[in-house]
Design an enzyme around this catalytic site. Structure first.
Site, PDB file in Angstrom:
ATOM      1  N   ASP A 284       0.835  -1.197   0.000  1.00 54.11           N
ATOM      2  CA  ASP A 284       0.000   0.000   0.000  1.00 54.11           C
ATOM      3  C   ASP A 284       0.870   1.247   0.000  1.00 54.11           C
ATOM      4  OD1 ASP A 284      -2.535  -1.271   0.015  1.00 54.11           O
ATOM      5  OD2 ASP A 284      -2.281  -1.754   2.131  1.00 54.11           O
TER       6      ASP A 284
ATOM      7  N   LYS B  24      -0.462  -7.850  -3.344  1.00 54.03           N
ATOM      8  CA  LYS B  24      -1.715  -7.147  -3.636  1.00 54.03           C
ATOM      9  C   LYS B  24      -1.406  -5.690  -3.901  1.00 54.03           C
ATOM     10  CE  LYS B  24      -4.942  -5.638  -0.541  1.00 54.03           C
ATOM     11  NZ  LYS B  24      -5.623  -4.380  -0.863  1.00 54.03           N
TER      12      LYS B  24
ATOM     13  N   ASP C 288      -6.496  -5.256  -6.652  1.00 58.34           N
ATOM     14  CA  ASP C 288      -7.661  -4.957  -5.806  1.00 58.34           C
ATOM     15  C   ASP C 288      -8.219  -3.582  -6.156  1.00 58.34           C
ATOM     16  OD1 ASP C 288      -9.528  -5.026  -3.784  1.00 58.34           O
ATOM     17  OD2 ASP C 288      -8.107  -4.566  -2.185  1.00 58.34           O
TER      18      ASP C 288
ATOM     19  N   LYS D 240     -11.650  -3.129  -6.946  1.00 59.58           N
ATOM     20  CA  LYS D 240     -13.065  -3.071  -6.525  1.00 59.58           C
ATOM     21  C   LYS D 240     -13.972  -2.398  -7.562  1.00 59.58           C
ATOM     22  CE  LYS D 240     -11.999  -3.070  -1.535  1.00 59.58           C
ATOM     23  NZ  LYS D 240     -10.524  -3.042  -1.533  1.00 59.58           N
TER      24      LYS D 240
ATOM     25  N   HIS E  85     -16.973  -1.253  -9.800  1.00 63.46           N
ATOM     26  CA  HIS E  85     -18.418  -1.113  -9.551  1.00 63.46           C
ATOM     27  C   HIS E  85     -18.954  -0.120 -10.577  1.00 63.46           C
ATOM     28  CE1 HIS E  85     -21.795  -0.488  -6.315  1.00 63.46           C
ATOM     29  NE2 HIS E  85     -22.279  -0.683  -7.527  1.00 63.46           N
ATOM     30  N   ASP E  86     -19.654  -0.625 -11.609  1.00 69.94           N
ATOM     31  CA  ASP E  86     -20.182   0.260 -12.657  1.00 69.94           C
ATOM     32  C   ASP E  86     -21.213  -0.551 -13.438  1.00 69.94           C
ATOM     33  OD1 ASP E  86     -20.428   2.360 -14.632  1.00 69.94           O
ATOM     34  OD2 ASP E  86     -18.387   2.975 -14.120  1.00 69.94           O
TER      35      ASP E  86
ATOM     36  N   PRO F 164     -22.725  -3.070 -16.234  1.00 70.56           N
ATOM     37  CA  PRO F 164     -22.081  -4.325 -16.673  1.00 70.56           C
ATOM     38  C   PRO F 164     -21.102  -4.151 -17.829  1.00 70.56           C
ATOM     39  CG  PRO F 164     -24.401  -4.708 -16.196  1.00 70.56           C
ATOM     40  CD  PRO F 164     -24.188  -3.221 -16.059  1.00 70.56           C
TER      41      PRO F 164
ATOM     42  N   THR G   6     -15.467  -3.726   5.509  1.00 71.07           N
ATOM     43  CA  THR G   6     -15.395  -3.918   6.975  1.00 71.07           C
ATOM     44  C   THR G   6     -15.408  -2.587   7.723  1.00 71.07           C
ATOM     45  OG1 THR G   6     -13.036  -4.212   6.671  1.00 71.07           O
ATOM     46  CG2 THR G   6     -14.320  -6.195   7.093  1.00 71.07           C
TER      47      THR G   6
ATOM     48  N   GLN H  77      -6.583  -2.695  12.527  1.00 73.64           N
ATOM     49  CA  GLN H  77      -7.465  -3.855  12.327  1.00 73.64           C
ATOM     50  C   GLN H  77      -8.063  -4.212  13.680  1.00 73.64           C
ATOM     51  OE1 GLN H  77      -8.302  -5.005   9.500  1.00 73.64           O
ATOM     52  NE2 GLN H  77      -6.632  -4.837   8.033  1.00 73.64           N
TER      53      GLN H  77
ATOM     54  N   ARG I 179       0.987  -4.542   6.703  1.00 69.74           N
ATOM     55  CA  ARG I 179       1.992  -3.892   7.555  1.00 69.74           C
ATOM     56  C   ARG I 179       2.878  -4.830   8.370  1.00 69.74           C
ATOM     57  NH1 ARG I 179      -2.495   0.199   9.409  1.00 69.74           N
ATOM     58  NH2 ARG I 179      -3.657  -1.685   8.827  1.00 69.74           N
TER      59      ARG I 179
HETATM   60  O1  C5P Z   1      -1.594  -3.687   6.661  1.00 69.84           O
HETATM   61  P1  C5P Z   1      -2.774  -4.623   6.714  1.00 69.84           P
HETATM   62  O2  C5P Z   1      -2.401  -6.070   6.911  1.00 69.84           O
HETATM   63  O3  C5P Z   1      -3.841  -4.165   7.671  1.00 69.84           O
HETATM   64  O4  C5P Z   1      -3.363  -4.501   5.238  1.00 69.84           O
HETATM   65  C1  C5P Z   1      -4.515  -5.162   4.859  1.00 69.84           C
HETATM   66  C2  C5P Z   1      -4.841  -4.877   3.442  1.00 69.84           C
HETATM   67  O5  C5P Z   1      -6.113  -5.442   3.171  1.00 69.84           O
HETATM   68  C3  C5P Z   1      -4.952  -3.391   3.082  1.00 69.84           C
HETATM   69  O6  C5P Z   1      -4.566  -3.274   1.710  1.00 69.84           O
HETATM   70  C4  C5P Z   1      -6.409  -3.104   3.249  1.00 69.84           C
HETATM   71  O7  C5P Z   1      -6.863  -2.046   2.436  1.00 69.84           O
HETATM   72  C5  C5P Z   1      -7.028  -4.427   2.795  1.00 69.84           C
HETATM   73  N1  C5P Z   1      -8.347  -4.707   3.323  1.00 69.84           N
HETATM   74  C6  C5P Z   1      -8.617  -4.749   4.676  1.00 69.84           C
HETATM   75  N2  C5P Z   1      -9.876  -5.035   5.115  1.00 69.84           N
HETATM   76  C7  C5P Z   1     -10.829  -5.261   4.224  1.00 69.84           C
HETATM   77  C8  C5P Z   1     -10.577  -5.231   2.864  1.00 69.84           C
HETATM   78  C9  C5P Z   1      -9.283  -4.946   2.440  1.00 69.84           C
HETATM   79  O8  C5P Z   1      -7.740  -4.556   5.503  1.00 69.84           O
HETATM   80  N3  C5P Z   1     -12.018  -5.570   4.650  1.00 69.84           N
END
Ligand code: C5P
Length: 246
Positions: A17, A39, A67, A69, A71-72, A74, A132, A202, A223
């Site tokens: 990221d 990713k 990743d 995502k 959304h538009d 079809p 989330t 998280q 991270r």
């Molecule tokens: O650094 P970390 O392990 O928290 O990164 C998790 C990755 O997963 C980030 O790219 C975050 O945007 C993504 N992500 C997330 N939760 C979600 C969907 C995607 O943490 N529900």
């Protein structure tokens, strides 16, 4: 359904990221031997486009989880899947399941068609159900009543019926979705933290082994690897912890 058969070293996809190509390339090269893939998401792609992704791919040759995502309508999403699949050949990529059945069906057909045309493995298409960051109150504001977990289940079932290969979900939803959607449907989980790593922002986490035992297919870990003093060693440590599950 998927015919993707690319061999993956282990289930960990490292979230890279950053908008910085140099940093992304250096990290990918460092961890290439210890993770299953990388990713890249909106932050990186918006800054650098497919050419930036290709630069990172050159540095590591790691399978790519793109990743974005989508959304538009079809037709537009089908076009985006085609463009992305031909430009960077992702192992897997995301679209918002709330875009509806026709959008997901169009994406699935586009993925199959482009794979045949280019003679490459079909990218796995993953639905994103409920972000989330959203709770029940946020869902209500956009017109969805009921619990988050009901909405996750509803959208995951729709994604499966529309021909997607799996969904991205929280580790806490894995057990329920595995039970409801069966063994072949891919479950990809962020929110994963080794015992020795910080949770950061998280809130509800599982360890890599717990998430795999619950039924995840692939883990997204950012991270704990990217911000570690020695990213290669952190990735190796996770791979070793998972070795008994392989
Ligand atoms: O650094 P970390 O392990 O928290 O990164 C998790 C990755 O997963 C980030 O790219 C975050 O945007 C993504 N992500 C997330 N939760 C979600 C969907 C995607 O943490 N529900």
């Amino acid at each position: 359904m998927s015919s993707s058969v690319q061999a993956i070293r282990n289930p960990v996809f490292c979230a890279i990221d950053t908008p910085d190509v140099g940093k992304a390339t250096a990290l990918a090269a460092k961890i290439a031997d210890a993770v299953g893939g990388m990713k890249l998401g909106l932050e990186f792609y918006s800054a650098n486009g497919p050419k930036g992704v290709q630069q990172v791919q050159k540095a590591s040759d790691l399978p790519l989880f793109l990743d974005l995502k989508f959304h538009d309508i079809p037709n537009t999403v089908a076009g985006a899947v085609r463009s992305a699949a031909s430009a960077v050949k992702p192992f897997m990529m995301t679209l918002m399941a709330s875009g509806g059945r026709a959008m997901m069906e169009a994406a699935a057909k586009a993925a199959t068609d482009i794979a045949h045309e280019l003679i490459v493995p079909r990218p796995l298409l993953l639905g994103v159900t409920v972000l989330t960051s959203m709770d029940e109150g946020d869902l209500l504001e956009v017109g969805v009543s009921g619990t988050v977990s009901d909405q996750v289940r509803r959208l995951a079932e729709l994604a499966k019926r529309a021909g997607l290969d799996g969904v991205v979900c929280s580790p806490l939803e894995v057990e329920m979705l595995r039970r409801d959607l069966g063994p072949g449907f891919k479950l990809v989980t962020p929110g994963v933290r080794p015992m020795w790593a910080e949770a950061n922002d998280q809130k509800r986490v599982m360890t890599p082994m717990e998430a795999m035992t619950a039924g995840s297919d692939y883990l997204v870990i950012g991270r704990p690897i990217s911000a570690a003093e020695d990213s290669a060693a952190a990735a190796q440590r996770i791979a070793l912890e998972l070795a008994p599950a392989a």
